[in-house]
Write an enzyme that holds these catalytic residues in place. Structure first.
Site, PDB file in Angstrom:
ATOM      1  N   GLU A  91      53.375 130.742  54.477  1.00 39.61           N
ATOM      2  CA  GLU A  91      54.820 130.868  54.651  1.00 39.61           C
ATOM      3  C   GLU A  91      55.238 132.224  55.209  1.00 39.61           C
ATOM      4  OE1 GLU A  91      56.222 129.864  50.756  1.00 39.61           O
ATOM      5  OE2 GLU A  91      56.335 127.723  51.215  1.00 39.61           O
ATOM      6  N   GLU A 122      34.567 126.511  42.377  1.00 39.06           N
ATOM      7  CA  GLU A 122      35.070 127.677  41.655  1.00 39.06           C
ATOM      8  C   GLU A 122      33.962 128.436  40.931  1.00 39.06           C
ATOM      9  OE1 GLU A 122      36.488 126.738  37.250  1.00 39.06           O
ATOM     10  OE2 GLU A 122      37.738 125.696  38.717  1.00 39.06           O
TER      11      GLU A 122
END
Length: 311
Positions: A91, A122
């Site tokens: 963004e 992860e």
């Protein structure tokens, strides 16, 4: 003790993983009552973030100082935490006209993990090292490791490796005394408490991460001169809505009539910040660009350099 038993013992100590017996029969409630319960839980997140504003502000000042020297801001996380980082990074270009390489989101498992869970990714600090090595992380950069538990190997691995390269590091978690915060130069621990659904850290923890990343990126960009007051003068006008917003921003910043706004935008190739300087500084397009370059993109400083600024 087996590896699974050891991990289970670790999880038992985490606030974000705690079981709440008072919610054990939440599935028996009406839909409205479940919604009210969730909403009440969410209402506590902002206060948890508020308790961490001093370390957040300290981290932002350090990040902005490095980015002003050409450094990058890199988020690194797995699962929901990784997605929050990628979202915030994606963004920044349309909102602040940053280069896509200025703010980067890394998620364990790569881009495909944005839309399809890659749960095992992860557990690999080596993957984080490989991802950051590919970016050639260095002393002007900042790496923000994000992990609700504060124990995710990918996030910790990213922070630990970044420190060896001289980069600034930030550890964002939702548990106190986390390994991630301890590994970083700046530890931010937003303790939101146990989740409504046991261990579902896409809920309050995810909301907290989103709020903190909003703070980090937005205030950093303010410090870098990407705004004028609370106006997004560095935004990109890439569609009709954004072109209309650009004109509105110039109008709000200057109070100029539409004809003058259109002329200023035409003289600056549609650059909002430059157009504001043309109007308020009484200069032409090329001069506006020169003044902003001399002011490192800070509009207020450029206005001080303008020969006849409109007050």
């Amino acid at each position: 003790m087996t590896a699974h038993a050891d991990l289970r013992t670790q999880l038992d100590t985490l606030t974000t993983e705690a079981f709440r017996p008072e919610l054990a029969e939440i599935d028996r409630l009406s839909t409205l009552d479940i919604a009210r319960t969730m909403n009440a839980e969410d209402a506590t997140v902002a206060a948890a973030v508020a308790a961490q504003l001093p370390p957040i502000a300290a981290a932002v000042d350090a990040i902005a100082e490095r980015m002003a020297r050409g450094g990058r801001l890199v988020y690194a996380g797995a699962g929901t935490a990784g997605r929050m980082g990628v979202l915030d990074a994606s963004e920044c270009p349309p909102t602040f006209n940053t280069d896509p390489g200025d703010v980067i989101g890394l998620i364990a498992g790569g881009p495909s993990a944005m839309v399809k869970a890659v749960e095992g990714a992860e557990d690999s600090p080596e993957s984080a090292v490989a991802d950051l090595t590919a970016l050639e992380i260095g002393p002007r950069d900042t790496v923000v490791g994000i992990s609700a538990s504060g124990r995710t190997p990918y996030a910790i691995g990213a922070v630990e490796f970044a420190r060896t390269r001289g980069a600034l590091t930030v550890g964002l978690s939702c548990n106190a005394g986390s390994a991630l915060a301890a590994a970083a130069d700046h530890g931010i621990e937003v303790v939101v408490g146990p989740e409504l659904l046991t261990g579902s850290t896409r809920l309050k923890a995810g909301t907290a991460q989103k709020l903190v990343l909003n703070l980090i990126s937005t205030i950093t960009m303010i410090r870098l001169g990407k705004t004028y007051g609370n106006l997004m003068v560095d935004m990109r006008s890439t569609n009709e809505k954004l072109r209309a917003r650009a004109r509105r921003i110039v109008a709000l910043a200057t109070g100029a009539p539409d004809e003058e706004i259109e002329a200023a935008l035409a003289a600056t190739g549609g650059e909002v910040k430059n157009a504001v300087l043309v109007v308020l500084g009484g200069v032409d397009g090329p001069t506006a660009a020169e003044l902003l370059a001399a002011s490192r993109g800070h509009l207020r400083a450029a206005l001080e350099l303008a020969p006849t600024p409109r007050r």
